[in-house]
Scaffold this motif. Structure first.
Motif, PDB file in Angstrom:
ATOM      1  N   THR A 307      31.000  34.597  14.563  1.00  0.00           N
ATOM      2  CA  THR A 307      29.722  34.779  13.485  1.00  0.00           C
ATOM      3  C   THR A 307      30.561  34.324  12.100  1.00  0.00           C
ATOM      4  N   SER A 369      22.519  36.030  12.850  1.00  0.00           N
ATOM      5  CA  SER A 369      21.707  36.264  13.976  1.00  0.00           C
ATOM      6  C   SER A 369      20.372  35.881  13.514  1.00  0.00           C
ATOM      7  N   THR A 372      17.199  40.427  15.156  1.00  0.00           N
ATOM      8  CA  THR A 372      17.749  41.654  15.684  1.00  0.00           C
ATOM      9  C   THR A 372      16.727  42.600  16.525  1.00  0.00           C
ATOM     10  N   VAL A 486      21.875  30.734  20.205  1.00  0.00           N
ATOM     11  CA  VAL A 486      22.576  31.188  18.781  1.00  0.00           C
ATOM     12  C   VAL A 486      22.558  30.079  18.023  1.00  0.00           C
TER      13      VAL A 486
END
Length: 507
Positions: A307, A369, A372, A486
Protein backbone atom coordinates in the motif's frame (compact mmCIF):
# COMPACT_ATOMS: atom_id res chain seq x y z
CA UNK A 1 -23.16 -40.51 -12.43
CA UNK A 2 -24.51 -40.25 -15.99
CA UNK A 3 -24.00 -37.01 -17.88
CA UNK A 4 -27.73 -36.30 -18.07
CA UNK A 5 -28.13 -36.83 -14.33
CA UNK A 6 -25.17 -34.54 -13.59
CA UNK A 7 -26.55 -31.79 -15.83
CA UNK A 8 -29.97 -32.11 -14.21
CA UNK A 9 -28.41 -31.84 -10.77
CA UNK A 10 -26.45 -28.73 -11.75
CA UNK A 11 -29.53 -27.17 -13.33
CA UNK A 12 -31.65 -27.87 -10.27
CA UNK A 13 -29.00 -26.43 -7.94
CA UNK A 14 -28.74 -23.34 -10.15
CA UNK A 15 -32.48 -22.78 -10.14
CA UNK A 16 -32.65 -23.19 -6.35
CA UNK A 17 -29.81 -20.73 -5.89
CA UNK A 18 -31.42 -18.30 -8.29
CA UNK A 19 -34.71 -18.33 -6.39
CA UNK A 20 -32.81 -18.04 -3.11
CA UNK A 21 -31.31 -14.82 -4.45
CA UNK A 22 -34.69 -13.69 -5.78
CA UNK A 23 -36.29 -14.17 -2.36
CA UNK A 24 -33.77 -11.73 -0.91
CA UNK A 25 -34.34 -9.37 -3.78
CA UNK A 26 -38.09 -9.33 -3.19
CA UNK A 27 -37.37 -8.53 0.46
CA UNK A 28 -35.37 -5.43 -0.54
CA UNK A 29 -38.04 -4.41 -3.04
CA UNK A 30 -40.70 -4.54 -0.34
CA UNK A 31 -38.56 -2.36 1.96
CA UNK A 32 -37.80 -0.09 -1.03
CA UNK A 33 -34.04 -0.33 -0.51
CA UNK A 34 -32.20 0.99 -3.58
CA UNK A 35 -30.39 -1.74 -5.52
CA UNK A 36 -29.44 -2.87 -9.00
CA UNK A 37 -30.99 -6.14 -10.10
CA UNK A 38 -28.32 -8.84 -9.69
CA UNK A 39 -27.35 -11.43 -12.29
CA UNK A 40 -27.77 -15.02 -11.04
CA UNK A 41 -24.59 -16.22 -9.27
CA UNK A 42 -22.57 -13.16 -10.34
CA UNK A 43 -24.70 -10.63 -8.48
CA UNK A 44 -23.48 -7.11 -9.33
CA UNK A 45 -19.94 -8.34 -10.04
CA UNK A 46 -20.32 -8.95 -13.79
CA UNK A 47 -18.55 -5.74 -14.89
CA UNK A 48 -15.61 -6.64 -12.65
CA UNK A 49 -15.43 -10.33 -13.51
CA UNK A 50 -15.56 -9.62 -17.25
CA UNK A 51 -13.12 -6.70 -16.81
CA UNK A 52 -15.37 -4.04 -18.30
CA UNK A 53 -14.66 -1.62 -15.44
CA UNK A 54 -12.04 -1.19 -12.77
CA UNK A 55 -13.19 -1.94 -9.23
CA UNK A 56 -12.98 1.69 -7.97
CA UNK A 57 -14.90 3.06 -10.94
CA UNK A 58 -17.52 0.31 -10.88
CA UNK A 59 -18.39 0.99 -7.25
CA UNK A 60 -18.27 4.76 -7.74
CA UNK A 61 -20.70 4.53 -10.68
CA UNK A 62 -23.17 2.60 -8.54
CA UNK A 63 -22.61 5.07 -5.69
CA UNK A 64 -23.54 7.92 -8.03
CA UNK A 65 -26.60 6.02 -9.24
CA UNK A 66 -28.15 6.22 -5.76
CA UNK A 67 -27.18 9.79 -4.88
CA UNK A 68 -30.34 10.40 -2.81
CA UNK A 69 -30.00 7.29 -0.64
CA UNK A 70 -28.27 6.86 2.72
CA UNK A 71 -27.28 3.37 1.62
CA UNK A 72 -28.03 0.82 -1.07
CA UNK A 73 -27.70 -2.92 -1.60
CA UNK A 74 -24.89 -4.43 -3.65
CA UNK A 75 -24.57 -8.13 -4.42
CA UNK A 76 -21.05 -9.49 -4.11
CA UNK A 77 -21.87 -12.63 -6.05
CA UNK A 78 -24.75 -14.06 -3.96
CA UNK A 79 -24.02 -12.10 -0.78
CA UNK A 80 -25.99 -8.88 -0.20
CA UNK A 81 -23.77 -6.07 1.05
CA UNK A 82 -24.96 -2.67 2.24
CA UNK A 83 -22.95 0.26 0.88
CA UNK A 84 -23.24 3.16 3.32
CA UNK A 85 -23.18 6.52 1.51
CA UNK A 86 -24.20 8.86 4.32
CA UNK A 87 -21.25 10.16 6.41
CA UNK A 88 -23.38 10.47 9.57
CA UNK A 89 -24.47 6.86 9.21
CA UNK A 90 -20.87 5.77 8.60
CA UNK A 91 -19.89 7.45 11.87
CA UNK A 92 -22.83 5.85 13.65
CA UNK A 93 -21.75 2.38 12.53
CA UNK A 94 -17.95 2.68 12.74
CA UNK A 95 -17.65 4.77 15.92
CA UNK A 96 -20.81 5.27 17.99
CA UNK A 97 -22.04 1.69 17.58
CA UNK A 98 -18.68 0.03 17.10
CA UNK A 99 -19.57 -2.84 19.43
CA UNK A 100 -22.23 -3.90 16.93
CA UNK A 101 -19.78 -3.73 13.99
CA UNK A 102 -16.41 -4.59 15.51
CA UNK A 103 -15.37 -7.33 13.07
CA UNK A 104 -14.07 -7.45 9.51
CA UNK A 105 -13.97 -10.21 6.93
CA UNK A 106 -10.81 -12.28 6.81
CA UNK A 107 -10.04 -13.42 3.29
CA UNK A 108 -7.35 -15.87 4.39
CA UNK A 109 -8.31 -19.22 5.94
CA UNK A 110 -6.34 -19.78 9.13
CA UNK A 111 -6.66 -23.57 8.85
CA UNK A 112 -4.93 -23.54 5.46
CA UNK A 113 -2.52 -20.65 6.04
CA UNK A 114 -1.89 -20.21 9.79
CA UNK A 115 0.59 -17.38 9.34
CA UNK A 116 -1.38 -15.14 6.97
CA UNK A 117 -4.73 -16.12 8.52
CA UNK A 118 -3.81 -14.96 12.04
CA UNK A 119 -3.25 -11.34 11.07
CA UNK A 120 -4.61 -8.29 12.85
CA UNK A 121 -6.76 -7.26 9.87
CA UNK A 122 -8.87 -10.39 10.05
CA UNK A 123 -8.93 -10.96 13.81
CA UNK A 124 -12.24 -10.66 15.57
CA UNK A 125 -13.74 -9.93 18.97
CA UNK A 126 -11.59 -10.01 22.08
CA UNK A 127 -8.62 -11.52 20.24
CA UNK A 128 -8.50 -8.45 17.99
CA UNK A 129 -8.87 -6.08 20.97
CA UNK A 130 -5.97 -7.71 22.83
CA UNK A 131 -3.71 -7.72 19.79
CA UNK A 132 -4.56 -4.15 18.85
CA UNK A 133 -3.83 -2.97 22.39
CA UNK A 134 -0.53 -4.79 22.37
CA UNK A 135 0.69 -3.58 18.97
CA UNK A 136 -0.48 0.04 19.22
CA UNK A 137 2.61 1.20 21.21
CA UNK A 138 4.75 0.23 18.21
CA UNK A 139 3.34 3.22 16.33
CA UNK A 140 3.37 6.04 18.88
CA UNK A 141 5.10 9.34 18.10
CA UNK A 142 8.06 8.37 20.27
CA UNK A 143 8.51 5.09 18.37
CA UNK A 144 8.17 6.90 15.04
CA UNK A 145 10.85 9.34 16.08
CA UNK A 146 13.17 6.44 16.90
CA UNK A 147 12.51 4.88 13.47
CA UNK A 148 13.11 8.18 11.66
CA UNK A 149 16.87 7.66 11.27
CA UNK A 150 16.35 4.11 10.03
CA UNK A 151 14.01 5.37 7.31
CA UNK A 152 16.38 8.20 6.39
CA UNK A 153 19.17 5.66 5.93
CA UNK A 154 16.96 3.74 3.47
CA UNK A 155 16.17 7.01 1.67
CA UNK A 156 19.91 7.77 1.40
CA UNK A 157 20.51 4.38 -0.24
CA UNK A 158 17.71 5.25 -2.64
CA UNK A 159 19.23 8.62 -3.55
CA UNK A 160 22.75 7.18 -3.86
CA UNK A 161 21.39 4.70 -6.38
CA UNK A 162 19.67 7.47 -8.37
CA UNK A 163 22.81 9.64 -8.29
CA UNK A 164 24.88 6.91 -9.92
CA UNK A 165 22.16 5.77 -12.33
CA UNK A 166 20.52 8.97 -13.56
CA UNK A 167 23.10 11.73 -13.20
CA UNK A 168 22.62 15.09 -14.91
CA UNK A 169 21.30 13.57 -18.14
CA UNK A 170 18.50 11.76 -16.36
CA UNK A 171 16.99 8.31 -16.70
CA UNK A 172 13.47 6.95 -17.04
CA UNK A 173 12.24 4.58 -14.34
CA UNK A 174 9.19 2.53 -13.56
CA UNK A 175 8.60 4.13 -10.17
CA UNK A 176 6.82 1.02 -8.93
CA UNK A 177 10.09 -0.89 -9.19
CA UNK A 178 12.41 1.55 -7.44
CA UNK A 179 9.92 2.71 -4.81
CA UNK A 180 9.06 -0.88 -3.91
CA UNK A 181 12.76 -1.40 -3.17
CA UNK A 182 12.74 1.56 -0.80
CA UNK A 183 9.53 0.36 0.88
CA UNK A 184 10.96 -3.14 1.21
CA UNK A 185 14.10 -1.85 2.94
CA UNK A 186 12.11 0.36 5.32
CA UNK A 187 9.85 -2.46 6.48
CA UNK A 188 12.73 -4.93 6.71
CA UNK A 189 14.71 -2.70 9.07
CA UNK A 190 11.84 -1.19 11.06
CA UNK A 191 9.80 -4.36 11.55
CA UNK A 192 12.35 -7.18 11.42
CA UNK A 193 15.55 -5.39 12.43
CA UNK A 194 17.31 -6.53 9.26
CA UNK A 195 19.39 -4.16 7.15
CA UNK A 196 18.63 -4.77 3.47
CA UNK A 197 19.84 -2.67 0.54
CA UNK A 198 17.57 -3.60 -2.36
CA UNK A 199 19.31 -1.10 -4.64
CA UNK A 200 22.71 -2.75 -4.39
CA UNK A 201 21.20 -6.23 -4.06
CA UNK A 202 17.90 -6.24 -5.99
CA UNK A 203 17.60 -10.03 -5.86
CA UNK A 204 17.62 -10.36 -2.08
CA UNK A 205 15.05 -12.79 -0.67
CA UNK A 206 13.13 -10.08 1.20
CA UNK A 207 12.49 -8.12 -1.98
CA UNK A 208 11.73 -11.07 -4.25
CA UNK A 209 9.30 -12.65 -1.78
CA UNK A 210 7.74 -9.27 -1.11
CA UNK A 211 6.91 -8.90 -4.80
CA UNK A 212 5.34 -12.36 -4.73
CA UNK A 213 3.22 -11.44 -1.70
CA UNK A 214 1.78 -8.31 -3.32
CA UNK A 215 1.27 -9.70 -6.81
CA UNK A 216 -2.48 -9.16 -6.83
CA UNK A 217 -2.39 -8.88 -10.63
CA UNK A 218 -1.69 -12.58 -11.02
CA UNK A 219 -4.76 -14.62 -12.06
CA UNK A 220 -3.97 -17.22 -9.39
CA UNK A 221 -3.89 -14.65 -6.58
CA UNK A 222 -7.08 -12.97 -7.80
CA UNK A 223 -8.91 -16.29 -8.09
CA UNK A 224 -7.83 -17.37 -4.60
CA UNK A 225 -8.85 -13.98 -3.16
CA UNK A 226 -12.34 -14.11 -4.67
CA UNK A 227 -12.88 -17.73 -3.65
CA UNK A 228 -11.80 -17.18 -0.03
CA UNK A 229 -13.88 -14.02 0.21
CA UNK A 230 -17.09 -15.30 -1.37
CA UNK A 231 -16.97 -19.09 -1.31
CA UNK A 232 -14.83 -19.94 1.74
CA UNK A 233 -16.12 -23.50 2.11
CA UNK A 234 -15.15 -24.36 -1.46
CA UNK A 235 -11.76 -22.67 -1.02
CA UNK A 236 -11.17 -24.70 2.14
CA UNK A 237 -12.26 -27.92 0.45
CA UNK A 238 -9.69 -27.47 -2.33
CA UNK A 239 -7.09 -26.00 0.07
CA UNK A 240 -6.59 -22.86 -2.01
CA UNK A 241 -3.72 -20.75 -0.70
CA UNK A 242 -3.30 -17.01 -1.04
CA UNK A 243 0.43 -17.23 -0.35
CA UNK A 244 2.90 -20.01 -1.05
CA UNK A 245 4.37 -22.29 1.62
CA UNK A 246 7.76 -20.83 0.66
CA UNK A 247 6.64 -17.42 1.93
CA UNK A 248 5.52 -18.95 5.24
CA UNK A 249 8.82 -20.75 5.70
CA UNK A 250 10.93 -17.70 4.88
CA UNK A 251 9.20 -15.27 7.23
CA UNK A 252 9.03 -17.77 10.07
CA UNK A 253 12.76 -18.36 9.65
CA UNK A 254 13.50 -14.63 9.70
CA UNK A 255 11.46 -14.02 12.86
CA UNK A 256 12.89 -17.10 14.60
CA UNK A 257 16.51 -16.12 13.89
CA UNK A 258 15.87 -12.48 14.84
CA UNK A 259 14.30 -13.39 18.18
CA UNK A 260 17.06 -15.88 18.94
CA UNK A 261 19.82 -13.37 18.17
CA UNK A 262 18.22 -10.68 20.31
CA UNK A 263 17.70 -13.06 23.23
CA UNK A 264 21.29 -14.27 23.10
CA UNK A 265 22.98 -10.92 22.43
CA UNK A 266 20.67 -8.63 24.39
CA UNK A 267 19.82 -6.57 21.30
CA UNK A 268 16.99 -4.03 21.73
CA UNK A 269 15.40 -2.16 18.81
CA UNK A 270 12.30 0.10 18.52
CA UNK A 271 10.24 -2.23 16.38
CA UNK A 272 7.25 -4.55 16.39
CA UNK A 273 9.19 -7.75 17.06
CA UNK A 274 10.82 -6.19 20.11
CA UNK A 275 7.46 -5.24 21.57
CA UNK A 276 6.09 -8.73 21.06
CA UNK A 277 9.22 -10.23 22.63
CA UNK A 278 8.77 -8.08 25.72
CA UNK A 279 5.19 -9.35 26.07
CA UNK A 280 5.98 -13.06 25.77
CA UNK A 281 6.30 -13.79 29.47
CA UNK A 282 3.58 -11.51 30.79
CA UNK A 283 0.53 -13.19 32.25
CA UNK A 284 -2.06 -10.69 31.06
CA UNK A 285 -3.54 -10.06 27.64
CA UNK A 286 -2.12 -11.64 24.49
CA UNK A 287 1.01 -13.72 24.65
CA UNK A 288 3.23 -14.71 21.77
CA UNK A 289 4.94 -17.71 20.36
CA UNK A 290 6.96 -17.60 17.15
CA UNK A 291 3.89 -18.34 15.03
CA UNK A 292 1.96 -15.39 16.46
CA UNK A 293 4.93 -13.06 16.06
CA UNK A 294 5.39 -14.18 12.46
CA UNK A 295 1.70 -13.65 11.65
CA UNK A 296 1.69 -10.04 12.86
CA UNK A 297 5.09 -9.18 11.37
CA UNK A 298 3.99 -10.66 8.05
CA UNK A 299 0.84 -8.56 7.72
CA UNK A 300 2.85 -5.48 8.70
CA UNK A 301 5.34 -6.35 5.96
CA UNK A 302 2.74 -7.01 3.26
CA UNK A 303 0.71 -3.88 4.08
CA UNK A 304 3.78 -1.68 4.41
CA UNK A 305 5.25 -2.98 1.19
CA UNK A 306 2.20 -2.88 -1.10
CA UNK A 307 0.00 0.00 0.00
CA UNK A 308 2.78 2.45 0.80
CA UNK A 309 4.59 1.68 -2.47
CA UNK A 310 1.48 2.47 -4.52
CA UNK A 311 0.79 5.64 -2.55
CA UNK A 312 4.34 6.86 -3.16
CA UNK A 313 3.97 6.08 -6.88
CA UNK A 314 0.78 8.13 -7.06
CA UNK A 315 2.50 10.97 -5.17
CA UNK A 316 5.47 11.01 -7.55
CA UNK A 317 3.16 10.94 -10.56
CA UNK A 318 0.99 13.83 -9.41
CA UNK A 319 3.83 16.16 -8.51
CA UNK A 320 5.35 15.44 -11.93
CA UNK A 321 2.20 16.16 -13.95
CA UNK A 322 1.49 19.21 -11.76
CA UNK A 323 4.70 21.30 -12.02
CA UNK A 324 3.33 24.07 -9.79
CA UNK A 325 2.89 21.53 -7.00
CA UNK A 326 6.43 20.26 -7.50
CA UNK A 327 7.81 23.82 -7.44
CA UNK A 328 5.96 24.80 -4.24
CA UNK A 329 6.92 21.58 -2.50
CA UNK A 330 10.59 21.94 -3.45
CA UNK A 331 10.60 25.52 -2.12
CA UNK A 332 9.29 24.25 1.22
CA UNK A 333 11.89 21.47 1.27
CA UNK A 334 14.70 23.93 0.55
CA UNK A 335 13.47 26.22 3.32
CA UNK A 336 13.58 23.33 5.78
CA UNK A 337 17.09 22.36 4.64
CA UNK A 338 18.32 25.92 5.21
CA UNK A 339 16.81 26.06 8.70
CA UNK A 340 18.22 22.65 9.67
CA UNK A 341 21.62 23.24 8.02
CA UNK A 342 21.05 20.40 5.58
CA UNK A 343 20.14 17.90 8.27
CA UNK A 344 16.35 17.46 8.24
CA UNK A 345 14.88 16.35 11.55
CA UNK A 346 11.78 14.37 12.49
CA UNK A 347 10.12 17.52 13.85
CA UNK A 348 11.02 19.57 10.77
CA UNK A 349 9.56 17.11 8.26
CA UNK A 350 6.46 16.54 10.40
CA UNK A 351 5.94 20.31 10.54
CA UNK A 352 5.89 20.79 6.76
CA UNK A 353 2.38 21.97 5.94
CA UNK A 354 2.55 21.79 2.16
CA UNK A 355 4.19 18.36 2.19
CA UNK A 356 1.41 17.24 4.49
CA UNK A 357 -1.18 18.69 2.10
CA UNK A 358 0.38 16.92 -0.91
CA UNK A 359 0.34 13.58 0.90
CA UNK A 360 -3.24 14.11 2.10
CA UNK A 361 -4.47 15.05 -1.36
CA UNK A 362 -2.77 11.96 -2.81
CA UNK A 363 -4.57 9.81 -0.25
CA UNK A 364 -7.85 11.50 -1.12
CA UNK A 365 -7.38 11.03 -4.83
CA UNK A 366 -5.95 7.51 -4.55
CA UNK A 367 -6.93 6.00 -1.18
CA UNK A 368 -4.95 2.82 -0.33
CA UNK A 369 -8.20 0.84 -0.47
CA UNK A 370 -11.28 1.87 -2.46
CA UNK A 371 -13.56 0.58 0.32
CA UNK A 372 -13.47 -0.89 3.81
CA UNK A 373 -15.90 -3.29 5.44
CA UNK A 374 -17.53 -4.18 8.74
CA UNK A 375 -19.49 -7.24 9.83
CA UNK A 376 -22.57 -6.88 12.00
CA UNK A 377 -22.15 -8.85 15.24
CA UNK A 378 -25.29 -7.62 17.07
CA UNK A 379 -28.72 -6.96 15.60
CA UNK A 380 -28.89 -3.35 14.48
CA UNK A 381 -31.60 -1.25 12.83
CA UNK A 382 -30.57 1.05 10.01
CA UNK A 383 -32.78 4.08 9.38
CA UNK A 384 -34.73 4.17 6.08
CA UNK A 385 -32.44 4.40 3.07
CA UNK A 386 -34.74 6.93 1.40
CA UNK A 387 -37.74 8.96 2.63
CA UNK A 388 -40.20 6.45 1.16
CA UNK A 389 -38.41 3.26 2.30
CA UNK A 390 -38.57 1.33 5.58
CA UNK A 391 -35.93 0.73 8.26
CA UNK A 392 -33.68 -2.29 7.73
CA UNK A 393 -32.74 -4.70 10.50
CA UNK A 394 -29.20 -6.02 10.10
CA UNK A 395 -28.51 -9.47 11.51
CA UNK A 396 -25.20 -10.87 12.82
CA UNK A 397 -23.09 -11.80 9.83
CA UNK A 398 -24.47 -9.11 7.53
CA UNK A 399 -21.87 -7.04 5.65
CA UNK A 400 -21.57 -3.29 5.28
CA UNK A 401 -19.07 -1.34 3.17
CA UNK A 402 -17.84 2.23 3.38
CA UNK A 403 -17.09 3.42 -0.21
CA UNK A 404 -13.89 5.39 0.43
CA UNK A 405 -12.95 6.13 -3.17
CA UNK A 406 -16.48 7.23 -4.08
CA UNK A 407 -16.75 9.49 -1.03
CA UNK A 408 -13.38 11.07 -1.82
CA UNK A 409 -14.54 11.81 -5.38
CA UNK A 410 -17.99 13.16 -4.51
CA UNK A 411 -18.42 16.79 -5.62
CA UNK A 412 -20.80 17.30 -2.70
CA UNK A 413 -17.83 17.09 -0.34
CA UNK A 414 -14.90 18.02 -2.61
CA UNK A 415 -15.28 20.80 -5.22
CA UNK A 416 -13.67 19.72 -8.49
CA UNK A 417 -12.99 16.23 -7.14
CA UNK A 418 -11.04 15.13 -10.24
CA UNK A 419 -8.54 17.96 -9.80
CA UNK A 420 -5.38 17.26 -7.80
CA UNK A 421 -5.36 20.23 -5.44
CA UNK A 422 -3.29 20.08 -2.22
CA UNK A 423 -4.47 23.57 -1.31
CA UNK A 424 -7.86 22.15 -0.30
CA UNK A 425 -6.07 20.76 2.77
CA UNK A 426 -4.58 24.16 3.64
CA UNK A 427 -7.80 26.15 3.73
CA UNK A 428 -9.53 24.10 6.43
CA UNK A 429 -12.49 23.20 4.20
CA UNK A 430 -12.05 19.42 4.19
CA UNK A 431 -14.59 17.61 6.35
CA UNK A 432 -12.78 14.86 8.25
CA UNK A 433 -15.92 12.73 8.33
CA UNK A 434 -15.56 12.20 4.57
CA UNK A 435 -11.77 11.89 4.54
CA UNK A 436 -11.02 8.31 5.55
CA UNK A 437 -8.02 7.00 3.55
CA UNK A 438 -6.95 4.72 6.41
CA UNK A 439 -10.45 3.71 7.47
CA UNK A 440 -12.44 5.01 10.41
CA UNK A 441 -13.09 4.29 14.06
CA UNK A 442 -11.26 1.86 16.36
CA UNK A 443 -10.34 -0.30 13.34
CA UNK A 444 -8.50 2.57 11.70
CA UNK A 445 -5.25 1.30 10.10
CA UNK A 446 -2.82 0.78 12.97
CA UNK A 447 0.20 1.65 10.83
CA UNK A 448 -1.03 4.94 9.36
CA UNK A 449 1.62 7.04 11.13
CA UNK A 450 4.33 4.70 9.94
CA UNK A 451 3.06 4.85 6.35
CA UNK A 452 2.82 8.65 6.37
CA UNK A 453 6.34 9.11 7.69
CA UNK A 454 7.77 6.58 5.24
CA UNK A 455 6.14 8.40 2.31
CA UNK A 456 7.12 11.89 3.51
CA UNK A 457 10.78 10.96 4.03
CA UNK A 458 10.97 9.45 0.55
CA UNK A 459 9.37 12.46 -1.13
CA UNK A 460 11.52 14.89 0.84
CA UNK A 461 14.77 13.21 -0.19
CA UNK A 462 13.63 12.67 -3.78
CA UNK A 463 12.81 16.35 -4.41
CA UNK A 464 15.86 17.45 -2.45
CA UNK A 465 18.08 15.71 -5.00
CA UNK A 466 16.04 15.18 -8.18
CA UNK A 467 13.85 16.89 -10.72
CA UNK A 468 10.88 14.78 -11.76
CA UNK A 469 9.96 15.02 -15.44
CA UNK A 470 7.45 13.55 -17.86
CA UNK A 471 8.58 10.84 -20.24
CA UNK A 472 7.09 9.49 -23.44
CA UNK A 473 6.03 6.44 -21.38
CA UNK A 474 4.23 8.55 -18.78
CA UNK A 475 0.47 7.99 -18.90
CA UNK A 476 -1.67 10.96 -17.97
CA UNK A 477 -4.32 10.59 -16.83
CA UNK A 478 -3.63 7.29 -15.17
CA UNK A 479 -5.99 4.45 -16.03
CA UNK A 480 -6.93 1.91 -13.37
CA UNK A 481 -6.24 -1.70 -14.24
CA UNK A 482 -9.43 -3.69 -14.89
CA UNK A 483 -7.71 -7.05 -14.29
CA UNK A 484 -7.29 -6.65 -10.54
CA UNK A 485 -9.41 -5.93 -7.47
CA UNK A 486 -6.90 -3.46 -6.02
CA UNK A 487 -6.04 0.07 -7.09
CA UNK A 488 -3.36 -0.54 -9.71
CA UNK A 489 -2.79 1.29 -13.00
CA UNK A 490 -2.26 0.10 -16.54
CA UNK A 491 1.16 0.58 -18.09
CA UNK A 492 3.14 1.37 -14.94
CA UNK A 493 4.32 4.62 -13.35
CA UNK A 494 7.02 5.82 -15.76
CA UNK A 495 8.86 9.06 -14.92
CA UNK A 496 12.20 10.60 -15.81
CA UNK A 497 14.46 11.52 -12.89
CA UNK A 498 17.30 13.98 -13.27
CA UNK A 499 19.70 15.12 -10.56
CA UNK A 500 19.22 18.75 -9.53
CA UNK A 501 21.87 21.20 -10.71
CA UNK A 502 22.04 23.01 -7.38
CA UNK A 503 21.49 21.28 -4.03
CA UNK A 504 21.17 22.51 -0.48
CA UNK A 505 24.40 21.06 0.95
CA UNK A 506 24.59 18.72 3.94
CA UNK A 507 26.69 20.42 6.60
Amino acid sequence: METSTLLLTILTAGICLYYFVLSKLFHYKRLKIPHTRPIPLLGNMASLIFQRESAPHSLRNMYNQFCDAKYYCFYEFTTPTYIIRDPDLINMIAIKNFDSFCDRRNVVNEDIEPMAGRNLLGMRGDHWREMRKLLSPSFTSSKMKMMFELMCHCAKNFIDFLTIESGKTGKTYDMLDILSRYANDVVATCAFGINVDSFKYPNNDFFLLGKEVINFNSPRMLFAFLMHRNFPKIAKLFKLRMFSAKVDKFFKGVVTSTVKARDEQGIVRPDMIQLMMETRNKNHGATFDINEMTAQAFIFFSAGFETVTKTMCFMAHEITVNPDVQRKLREEIDDVLKVTNGKPTYEAINGMKYLDAVVNETLRFYPPSFSTDRICVKEFVLPPATPDSEPLTLKPGDNVWFPIYALHHDSKYYPEPEKFDPDRFLNGKVDNSVYIPFGIGPRLCIGNRFALMEAKIMLFHLLWHCDLELDIKTRNPLVFDKKTMVMMVEGGFWLKLRMRKSLIPVV
